[in-house]
Design an enzyme around this catalytic site. Structure first.
Site, mmCIF file in Angstrom:
data_model
loop_
_atom_site.group_PDB
_atom_site.id
_atom_site.type_symbol
_atom_site.label_atom_id
_atom_site.label_comp_id
_atom_site.label_asym_id
_atom_site.label_seq_id
_atom_site.Cartn_x
_atom_site.Cartn_y
_atom_site.Cartn_z
ATOM 1 C CG ASN B 82 -0.363 0.709 2.398
ATOM 2 O OD1 ASN B 82 -0.360 1.938 2.490
ATOM 3 N ND2 ASN B 82 0.193 -0.069 3.320
ATOM 4 C CB VAL B 84 -2.764 4.853 2.260
ATOM 5 C CG1 VAL B 84 -3.748 5.905 2.749
ATOM 6 C CG2 VAL B 84 -3.502 3.587 1.840
ATOM 7 C CG ASN B 112 0.038 5.740 13.885
ATOM 8 O OD1 ASN B 112 0.359 6.615 13.088
ATOM 9 N ND2 ASN B 112 0.759 4.656 14.072
ATOM 10 C CG ASN B 140 3.840 6.010 11.570
ATOM 11 O OD1 ASN B 140 4.890 5.420 11.333
ATOM 12 N ND2 ASN B 140 2.854 6.067 10.706
ATOM 13 C CB CYS B 143 4.675 6.324 7.423
ATOM 14 S SG CYS B 143 3.706 6.226 5.906
ATOM 15 C CB THR B 206 4.550 -1.669 5.481
ATOM 16 O OG1 THR B 206 4.856 -0.283 5.327
ATOM 17 C CG2 THR B 206 3.090 -1.840 5.861
#
Lengths: 253, 317
Positions: B82, B84, B112, B140, B143, B206
């Site tokens: 992904n 996003v 988050n 976070n 990302c 991820t």
């Protein structure tokens, strides 16, 4: 309320080289609207990780039947095409907003390829409300045309084929019926076709709704993968669509 | 021998799933991962939110973000990519419109928090610090889908420590830091954020990956690269959780490819104090409830009285 239901396959009918019609049964079948879709889990297909969003083709509430018209587009749908009677299918539904159902007026419903799937349910519901919908189906060639008799029960049915093997030759936007006046147009099909329809509707100032089929993961508005750009920013096709009024989209048409 | 003795009591007592994560009290070790569970409300038809150990609402930034252009997703064997790009309506929208809907849920609602600059992180954390019913944030710093920030902080020992220390000064509740797997040695980053004041770490975010469409001869994702998640990342995630749990003293929250209770048990046994379920929510929206039941059943069947007994059990002689 959304549900996850294990449906039983009642019938799997091959319609042509790449399309098939599934008849699925459940006592828990919820009410659904034309234009809504379901998210199907495909088990035992090694490269199919996510569910597959598929339009509701028709429902029979009295008998708990859900009909899905599917085109084989990859490994997941290929695997689904092999499913046998009495096997189970795990389905998340109902999803999406559905088409706006009009009370009056003359309406043109355009389906391209497997985009005819939600058009049958819509035509049937319009017919039930006493409207007389016109359905225009666009295909590449005669062999791609499916379920003609079923559609014929609910509407005035017209066709275009790109090779001229059936109906008028060309694309749906080239059909002679477009010379008539309409109060609304509803469309599902390849994006290029929907944009051509949107262009026509904009020129004629006709209300027009299109059903988008962006790639999606959850179907619940959580993953934000399936967004389309609208005049109010990115919106989820799965929950804020899949049906959009073309006035809300940012298509360059 | 002690273990055998307890087995005799099998069936008399339900195993205790409760745990205390460095001050954060959970009724069970199952949380949902940010970005895979919306604001929780999207799953209410399928999940009793009150039954979750915690749920982590999607990445929130100081200002609204539209995210990356479509296409943002590509299915992979046993997983998905992904990109996003942290689409969200900003922290003020969250406080005004979402928080009132979540504040009475009897679970830990964790936000988050992401940012492009340290001052962004600070400003967002400060605002969330004022919300009585949000007991923790997950910072976070990992990302992979935003150019200017996120992972840039989390892949460097100094910047990771810097952003955590800065947020620590303004945020006085539980500070969980989400780590990136896209690093040479995740233990060094974990140790650095622990020293900088993190109350716990969650991992993994991820793994950076990509896909090419051979028909169009273009990348599938609009951003070329994206973050890989799902069942395929589990062995990597499990290895990193085990590595981190062996070097930090703060609790470790394990995630990455957990698809069922057995996967969750693997993470707990490798040293995770709690776990998060992410991509699996997309395939089975009820999966969190099944995992809680599955962990409980395993503990009962094997004579454990508390989930704490299996945390890091693989390291026991």
């Amino acid at each position: 309320m959304k549900k996850i239901i294990d449906f039983t396959v009642r019938d799997n009918r091959r319609l042509n080289k790449d399309m098939f019609l599934l008849t699925l049964h459940s006592e828990e079948l919820p009410e659904m609207k034309p234009g809504q879709f379901v998210n199907v889990r495909i088990d035992n297909s090694p490269h199919t990780f996510l569910r597959r969003p598929i339009s509701v083709h028709d429902i029979d509430m009295n008998n708990g039947l859900l009909y899905l018209l599917v085109k084989i587009a990859g490994e997941g749908t290929e695997h689904l095409s092999q499913i046998r009677v009495n096997e189970k299918l795990n389905i998340l539904l109902p999803l999406g907003n559905g088409f706006t159902m009009p009370d009056t007026g003359k309406h043109l419903l355009i389906g391209g390829g497997v985009g005819v799937a939600p058009i049958l349910f819509l035509a049937k519901e319009m017919n039930r409300k006493g409207l007389s919908p016109i359905v225009l189906v666009g295909c590449r060639t005669k062999e791609d045309i499916v379920l003609q008799e079923t559609f014929g029960n609910y509407c005035r049915l017209l066709h275009t084929t790109e090779d001229g093997s059936y109906g008028e030759t060309g694309y749906p936007t080239q059909h002679s019926v477009l010379a008539e006046n309409f109060d609304g147009i509803y469309c599902c099909g390849p994006e290029a076709m929907m944009k051509a329809v949107a262009r026509y509707a904009t020129q004629k100032n006709i209300e027009c709704e299109v059903s988008l089929e962006n790639m999606m993961a959850c179907g619940l508005g959580a993953c934000l993968c399936c967004v389309t750009e609208t005049k109010e920013g990115n919106k989820c096709v799965c929950t804020e669509g899949s049906v959009f009024n073309i006035k809300d989209l940012t298509w360059q048409i | 021998m002690y273990g055998r003795f307890r087995i005799q009591y099998k069936g008399f007592n339900m195993a205790d799933l409760k745990l205390n994560l460095n001050g954060l009290k959970l009724k069970n070790p199952v949380m949902t991962a940010s970005g895979t569970f919306g604001y929780g409300l999207e799953f209410q038809d399928f999940v009793d939110l009150n039954k979750l150990g915690a749920f982590i609402v999607k990445g929130t930034t100081i200002n609204q973000r539209e995210g990356n252009p479509y296409p943002r997703m590509s299915e992979t064997p046993s997983g998905m990519l992904n990109a996003v790009g942290l689409q969200n309506k900003g922290v003020d929208y969250f406080i005004e419109n979402i928080y009132p809907l979540l504040k009475d849920i009897n679970s830990n609602v964790i936000v988050n928090v992401s940012g492009a600059t340290i001052s962004d992180y600070i400003a967002t954390a400060e605002k969330i610090n004022d919300l009585n019913h949000i007991p923790a944030i997950e910072l976070n710093i990992s990302c992979p889908n935003v150019k200017e920030g996120g992972m840039a902080f989390g892949t460097n020992v100094c910047s990771a420590a810097e952003v955590v220390a800065a947020v620590r000064k303004v945020y006085n509740k539980h500070l969980m830091v989400k780590l990136s797997p896209n690093v040479t040695d995740i233990r060094a980053i974990a140790t650095a954020v622990e020293t900088a004041g993190a109350d716990s770490v969650s991992l993994i975010n991820t793994l950076m990956g990509m896909a090419v469409n051979v028909k169009t001869r273009k990348p599938v994702l609009s951003t070329v690269t994206g973050g890989l998640s799902g069942a395929c990342v589990k062995p990597v995630a499990l290895r990193m959780v085990w590595q981190v749990a062996s070097v930090v003293k703060i609790p470790v929250v394990g995630l990455g490819g957990i698809m069922n209770a057995e996967d969750a048990l693997e993470f707990l046994m490798a040293g995770a104090n709690a776990i998060q379920i992410g991509t699996a929510n997309f395939i089975d929206p009820t999966i969190t409830m099944k995992v809680i039941e599955g962990i409980n059943a395993y503990l009962d069947e094997n004579g454990f009285t508390s989930v704490k007994e299996i945390v890091g059990i693989i390291n026991q002689a």
